[in-house]
Design a protein around this motif. Structure first.
Motif, PDB file in Angstrom:
ATOM      1  N   ILE A 344       0.877  -1.426  -0.127  1.00 30.07           N
ATOM      2  CA  ILE A 344      -0.053  -0.076   0.044  1.00 30.07           C
ATOM      3  C   ILE A 344       0.792   1.214  -0.005  1.00 30.07           C
ATOM      4  CG2 ILE A 344      -1.635   1.284   1.266  1.00 30.07           C
ATOM      5  CD1 ILE A 344      -2.790  -1.322   2.348  1.00 30.07           C
ATOM      6  N   ALA A 345       2.035   1.292   0.938  1.00 30.23           N
ATOM      7  CA  ALA A 345       2.790   2.370   0.827  1.00 30.23           C
ATOM      8  C   ALA A 345       3.342   2.913  -0.235  1.00 30.23           C
ATOM      9  CB  ALA A 345       3.851   2.217   1.965  1.00 30.23           C
ATOM     10  N   VAL A 346       3.709   1.542  -1.122  1.00 26.82           N
ATOM     11  CA  VAL A 346       4.491   1.948  -2.392  1.00 26.82           C
ATOM     12  C   VAL A 346       3.581   2.596  -3.635  1.00 26.82           C
ATOM     13  CG1 VAL A 346       5.433   0.598  -4.327  1.00 26.82           C
ATOM     14  CG2 VAL A 346       5.980  -0.149  -2.246  1.00 26.82           C
ATOM     15  N   LEU A 347       2.294   2.509  -3.379  1.00 24.91           N
ATOM     16  CA  LEU A 347       1.467   3.227  -4.338  1.00 24.91           C
ATOM     17  C   LEU A 347       1.151   4.463  -3.688  1.00 24.91           C
ATOM     18  CD1 LEU A 347      -1.535   0.467  -4.812  1.00 24.91           C
ATOM     19  CD2 LEU A 347       0.394   1.116  -6.319  1.00 24.91           C
ATOM     20  N   LEU A 348       1.328   5.165  -2.693  1.00 23.91           N
ATOM     21  CA  LEU A 348       1.055   6.478  -2.403  1.00 23.91           C
ATOM     22  C   LEU A 348       1.946   7.455  -3.122  1.00 23.91           C
ATOM     23  CD1 LEU A 348       0.678   5.998   1.468  1.00 23.91           C
ATOM     24  CD2 LEU A 348      -0.939   6.034  -0.148  1.00 23.91           C
ATOM     25  N   PRO A 349       3.273   7.274  -3.371  1.00 24.81           N
ATOM     26  CA  PRO A 349       4.043   8.220  -4.273  1.00 24.81           C
ATOM     27  C   PRO A 349       3.180   8.334  -5.496  1.00 24.81           C
ATOM     28  CG  PRO A 349       5.525   6.944  -2.876  1.00 24.81           C
ATOM     29  CD  PRO A 349       4.233   6.201  -2.807  1.00 24.81           C
ATOM     30  N   SER A 350       2.914   7.266  -6.049  1.00 27.43           N
ATOM     31  CA  SER A 350       2.225   7.329  -7.494  1.00 27.43           C
ATOM     32  C   SER A 350       0.836   8.177  -7.401  1.00 27.43           C
ATOM     33  CB  SER A 350       2.134   6.010  -7.947  1.00 27.43           C
ATOM     34  OG  SER A 350       1.591   5.799  -9.107  1.00 27.43           O
ATOM     35  N   PHE A 351       0.041   7.936  -6.451  1.00 26.95           N
ATOM     36  CA  PHE A 351      -1.082   8.841  -6.395  1.00 26.95           C
ATOM     37  C   PHE A 351      -0.846  10.396  -6.156  1.00 26.95           C
ATOM     38  CE2 PHE A 351      -3.823   5.071  -5.441  1.00 26.95           C
ATOM     39  CZ  PHE A 351      -4.681   5.536  -6.473  1.00 26.95           C
ATOM     40  N   PHE A 374     -11.094  13.438  -2.704  1.00 31.63           N
ATOM     41  CA  PHE A 374     -10.212  12.753  -3.595  1.00 31.63           C
ATOM     42  C   PHE A 374      -9.183  11.989  -2.889  1.00 31.63           C
ATOM     43  CE2 PHE A 374      -6.334  12.706  -6.374  1.00 31.63           C
ATOM     44  CZ  PHE A 374      -6.555  11.705  -7.236  1.00 31.63           C
ATOM     45  N   VAL A 375      -8.642  12.683  -1.964  1.00 35.63           N
ATOM     46  CA  VAL A 375      -7.403  11.862  -1.116  1.00 35.63           C
ATOM     47  C   VAL A 375      -8.197  10.746  -0.446  1.00 35.63           C
ATOM     48  CG1 VAL A 375      -5.843  12.166   0.882  1.00 35.63           C
ATOM     49  CG2 VAL A 375      -6.211  13.848  -0.728  1.00 35.63           C
ATOM     50  N   LEU A 376      -9.177  10.833   0.081  1.00 38.21           N
ATOM     51  CA  LEU A 376      -9.800   9.765   1.122  1.00 38.21           C
ATOM     52  C   LEU A 376     -10.128   8.506  -0.180  1.00 38.21           C
ATOM     53  CD1 LEU A 376     -12.477  11.589   3.371  1.00 38.21           C
ATOM     54  CD2 LEU A 376     -10.300  10.383   3.805  1.00 38.21           C
ATOM     55  N   LEU A 377     -10.596   9.068  -1.106  1.00 36.87           N
ATOM     56  CA  LEU A 377     -10.994   8.085  -2.104  1.00 36.87           C
ATOM     57  C   LEU A 377      -9.784   7.289  -2.663  1.00 36.87           C
ATOM     58  CD1 LEU A 377     -13.164   6.743  -4.305  1.00 36.87           C
ATOM     59  CD2 LEU A 377     -12.635   8.618  -5.938  1.00 36.87           C
ATOM     60  N   CYS A 378      -8.507   7.885  -2.885  1.00 33.26           N
ATOM     61  CA  CYS A 378      -7.357   7.129  -3.325  1.00 33.26           C
ATOM     62  C   CYS A 378      -6.754   6.290  -1.991  1.00 33.26           C
ATOM     63  CB  CYS A 378      -6.231   8.234  -3.732  1.00 33.26           C
ATOM     64  SG  CYS A 378      -6.610   9.221  -5.081  1.00 33.26           S
ATOM     65  N   LEU A 379      -6.960   6.689  -0.865  1.00 33.59           N
ATOM     66  CA  LEU A 379      -6.227   6.019   0.173  1.00 33.59           C
ATOM     67  C   LEU A 379      -7.065   4.599   0.186  1.00 33.59           C
ATOM     68  CD1 LEU A 379      -5.648   8.788   2.752  1.00 33.59           C
ATOM     69  CD2 LEU A 379      -3.931   7.593   1.584  1.00 33.59           C
ATOM     70  N   GLU A 380      -8.593   4.790   0.210  1.00 34.76           N
ATOM     71  CA  GLU A 380      -9.035   3.468   0.294  1.00 34.76           C
ATOM     72  C   GLU A 380      -8.928   2.633  -0.937  1.00 34.76           C
ATOM     73  OE1 GLU A 380     -12.852   2.602   1.813  1.00 34.76           O
ATOM     74  OE2 GLU A 380     -13.379   4.705   2.676  1.00 34.76           O
ATOM     75  N   PHE A 381      -8.683   3.231  -2.006  1.00 32.47           N
ATOM     76  CA  PHE A 381      -8.567   2.646  -3.182  1.00 32.47           C
ATOM     77  C   PHE A 381      -7.285   1.608  -3.062  1.00 32.47           C
ATOM     78  CE2 PHE A 381      -7.017   2.087  -7.747  1.00 32.47           C
ATOM     79  CZ  PHE A 381      -7.875   1.205  -8.065  1.00 32.47           C
TER      80      PHE A 381
END
Length: 859
Positions: A344-351, A374-381
């Motif tokens: 999950i952490a690896v995807l955060l810089p990409s978002f 948008f941030v909440l949606l990305c974190l849950e995704f």
């Protein structure tokens, strides 16, 4: 006990064997044999001498050279244990590693592997942003911008639409004055009319777009007769064009009929209101086609990069890395949760990078007040898609297949529900109410639905935008968040339950099947005696007991009713041809594969139930047949990882163990190089080092010397001998008969899943061997018949090979080795022969004899 006799003392061998024969019972010697020095021994001797010469030359050039630097490129096979206390004795195990120590170790391993795999890391971070930019940049170059509609969709009129004029055609049956009156009343700023001459011209102009919203065709129009027959042609590329134009026509006609003195439809109170309700059933607009294409490209990018998490999990299972970590004592939930969090952490810089690109192009839904949503949606995704991919990885055993199918399954899952509901609604409007729920059935669907709702909020209420608008229930955005949360919890719970339950070793259907009548004439006497010993429970000193164990795969019996025991301080060798069942036997003993029937006990504990409990109480080490190593960790980091998982040790003590293991296995020169660039021999050395770390009581080595050079292989033998001398049990499978002969204190030969023989090396040679080989070498081609006749007066020597001046004889049995050596030494002294050698049948010949005999019985 193996003794190397010097070549210079060959003349005294006869007296030596005579003394052994006379004192055999006094010395308690059960049997003895002899063999020639192998070519490998010669090779090692030559390389050793060459190394000594190089060292002497180096000393001459640099007397003060640091001695430690010279030791870095050579293995140090000392006899001391790997782990020492301050007093110099073997240190005791300090206790199992706590969960947080294991969690830190797995987290460190994941971070290092991601950081060193630059290609994959850049792909994860950049690919989604690049795909979004690939859609936005061409749109920017062509002048497209994301429109923000200023209309309230509850009252749509044509005056708010982007248009310049409305073309129209008047039929001859129309009242020209009434048509002119219609044009005057409906005219408004930004809206004008353009009269065309023919219907064909009107159709081609309206349908071709070009800024036109719609066109009008007056068939018959007379206010006095109250006849208003008008056909509307609209441009379907303009959002709500049909609704707006119908409202224009209806409102204007109503004004002309009900308010005769009206001067402008725009200035007169509106008599007709028209509302548009999208497919979703809400009062908000849907995302424009261009915006939807952007978010589809964003979703596709994240499907590709998140699928790498599924591939990594499948890769670790395919290479058996996960099984090795569990065998070392790693807790299942620690492994699962650590992988979740890191993926999950690896995807955060990409978002974050995607948001920067979206902000630069002012995409609706990701900037302004909707940024928080948008941030909440990305974190849950992130959480949901990682868990979904981990769930998919459970379905595949091959990493490459898992990667392809993870992308495909997620992408189809994003589009299929939308397409299905569109089809069903076209057939029956009763499905409209179910659309929001179906559109949130998977994380990918929920992400698209959530982005659609955010863009709707940003587009429709830009003038008075509030964060609460995005979280209003009629917006469906909260439903997307709730759906992804429920999906994440469900996927996580299923994965955890599956991983824990998969660690359970099933009990056999039959503990002991109905006893088969063993034919003592066909079964080896030693095997039969061992079976009776195990069945009578006379196994008090055994570390491992295998009792009537059988295993079948696809209806084929691969292990057939094995029974044997392994005592402590023993190196037990399992020999057999390919497919004999050696690796399967080890897998059953280590609880990696369940048994079909029978019972296995290790250290008095039955091998069944949950592996985590077994591995927590049993101290096992295993060098698998195929190396289970991480490509992007170094040898030092591998050792640190397994030590951190296995034991709780002071950091300084742990570093000393690692340094010593690297030195003992000859890995110091490559200790800080990632294993992806190792040779096959170094991979095997590292696997052996991991299996023989301190704290293991039973060590399983499955063909450990494969790919090793002779010098390293001899070093490995020293390590195995030291482990056995320290009281550990070593179970060894190998295809090297010399290795088995050097290391094993007890041997078992398995053919077609059945135990063929059991005993010490010398016992098997005496029982199944073909006797001795005697080689004589003469001066020239003079016959050696007289010499061989004196050595074997009974005529038992049979000529096997005669080539030039060398004769090789086969002797089935030698009653007295001393008499043979004395006779041959006398012949050499009298110049009848110039050289001779006597060697016992090798273990390889015994193995081939047993394998061939079994094959002939089966055929």
């Amino acid at each position: 006990l193996t003794v190397l006799l010097p070549q210079s003392s060959v003349a005294t061998f006869g007296e030596l064997f005579k003394a052994l024969e006379t004192s055999r019972h006094t010395l308690n010697i059960e049997s003895y044999g002899l063999s020639n020095t192998t070519l490998e021994d010669v090779f090692l001797r030559i390389t050793s001498v060459a190394a000594e010469e190089r060292e002497k030359l180096a000393d001459m050039k640099s007397v003060n050279k640091d001695k430690d630097e010279e030791e870095d490129t050579t293995a140090d096979f000392e006899q001391a244990p790997l782990l020492q206390t301050e007093e110099g004795g073997a240190a005791k195990q300090r206790g199992a590693a706590p969960w947080y120590q294991q969690f830190i170790a797995i987290t460190k391993q994941k971070i290092l592997c991601h950081w060193r795999n630059k290609q994959q890391l850049l792909c994860i971070v950049l690919l989604p942003a690049l795909l979004v930019a690939a859609v936005l940049i061409p749109a920017q170059l062509t002048g497209y911008s994301f429109p923000v509609a200023k209309v309230d969709r509850s009252n749509i009129t044509i005056y708010d639409m982007l248009s310049t004029s409305v073309p129209y055609v008047v039929d001859t049956s129309c009242n020209e004055a009434d048509v002119t009156r219609f044009i005057e009343v409906s005219a408004a700023p930004g809206l004008s009319y353009e009269r065309l001459s023919s219907v064909e011209e009107l159709e081609s102009t309206t349908l071709s777009g070009g800024g036109y919203v719609a066109g009008l065709l007056f068939h018959s129009f007379s206010l006095a007769d109250r006849v208003c027959n008008v056909t509307v042609l609209f441009n379907q590329t303009v959002e709500d064009s049909s609704v707006g134009v119908l409202n224009l026509v209806g409102s204007t006609v109503a004004q002309l009929l009900l308010v005769p003195n009206a001067t402008s439809a725009a200035a007169t109170p509106q008599l007709i209101s028209v509302a548009s309700f999208p497919l979703s059933g809400s009062a908000h607009s849907t995302t424009s086609g261009a915006s939807m294409f952007v978010y589809l490209s964003l979703l596709l990018g994240f499907l590709f990069v998140s699928a790498s998490a599924a591939r990594e999990m499948a890769f670790q299972k395919e290479r058996r890395i996960t099984a090795q970590l569990y065998l070392a004592g790693l807790r299942v939930w620690v492994y699962v949760v650590a992988n979740w969090l890191l993926d999950i952490a690896v995807l955060l810089p990409s978002f974050a990078l995607v948001w920067c690109v979206a902000w630069a192009f002012q995409m609706p839904g990701v900037t302004g007040i909707t940024f928080v949503a948008f941030v909440l949606l990305c974190l849950e995704f992130c959480v949901a898609i990682v868990l979904m991919n981990h769930l998919i990885s459970l379905l595949f055993s091959k990493a490459e297949h898992c990667l392809k199918w993870a992308v495909l399954i997620n992408f189809i899952g994003a589009l299929a529900p939308v397409a299905l509901m569109s089809l069903l609604q076209s057939l029956d409007n009763n499905f409209v109410d179910a659309v929001p729920y179906v559109n949130n059935c998977l994380p990918t669907c929920s992400f698209l639905s959530g982005m659609n709702d955010l863009v709707s909020v940003a587009s429709d209420k830009d003038n008075n935008q509030k964060l609460a608008d995005a979280f209003a229930w009629d917006c469906n955005f909260p439903l997307s968040l709730l759906a992804m949360g429920v999906e994440s919890i469900a996927a996580g719970a299923f994965i955890m339950c599956f991983e824990i339950l998969s660690q359970r070793v099933a009990s056999p259907n039959q503990r002991f099947p109905p006893q088969q009548q063993q034919n003592e004439d066909t079964e080896d006497s030693d095997v039969h005696a061992e079976r009776q010993r195990i069945e009578s429970a006379s196994v008090a000193g055994d570390m491992v007991t295998v009792n009537q164990v059988t295993k079948r795969f696809n209806g084929k019996t691969v292990v057939d009713n094995l029974s044997f025991g392994i005592e402590s301080n023993t190196c037990f060798g399992l020999l057999g041809p390919n497919g004999a069942g050696k690796t399967t036997t080890i897998s059953m003993v280590t609880a990696d594969v369940p048994v079909a029937s029978g019972e296995i006990r290790m250290q008095g504990q039955r091998v069944e139930g949950f592996r985590q409990r077994l591995y927590g109480t049993l101290s096992l080490g295993r060098c698998p047949q195929f190396d289970a190593l991480f490509d992007y960790l170094t040898a030092r980091e591998h050792l640190d990882l397994y030590l951190s998982i296995r034991q709780r040790l002071p950091r300084q003590c742990q570093r000393e163990i690692i340094d010593r293991a690297l030195r003992v296995m000859g890995l110091r020169c490559v200790a800080d190089r990632i294993t992806k660039h190792y040779s096959g021999g170094n991979w095997r050395k590292l696997s052996v080092a991991l299996a023989t770390l301190p704290g293991t009581e039973v060590i399983f080595l499955d063909e450990p010397s494969t790919g090793m050079d002779p010098a390293t292989r001899r070093g490995l033998w020293e390590v195995v001998q030291r482990e056995r001398e320290e009281g550990r049990v070593v179970v060894l499978t190998t295809h090297s008969m010399e290795e088995a002969e050097k290391l094993c204190t007890k041997l078992a030969v398995i053919v077609k899943g059945k135990l063929q023989c059991l005993g010490t090396v010398q016992h098997l040679k005496d029982k199944f061997g073909g006797g001795y080989r005697v080689t004589l070498e003469a001066d020239g081609e003079a016959p050696c018949g007289a010499a061989i006749q004196r050595a074997f007066p009974d005529g038992s020597a049979k000529l096997l090979v005669h080539f030039m001046n060398r004769w090789t004889y086969s002797v089935a049995y030698i009653k007295s080795l001393s008499e043979v050596f004395l006779a041959l030494e006398q012949a050499r002294a009298s110049r009848e022969i110039v050289a001779y050698s006597v060697s016992q049948t090798s273990l390889e010949e015994v193995f081939l004899h047993l394998a061939t005999q079994q094959e002939s019985q089966v055929s």
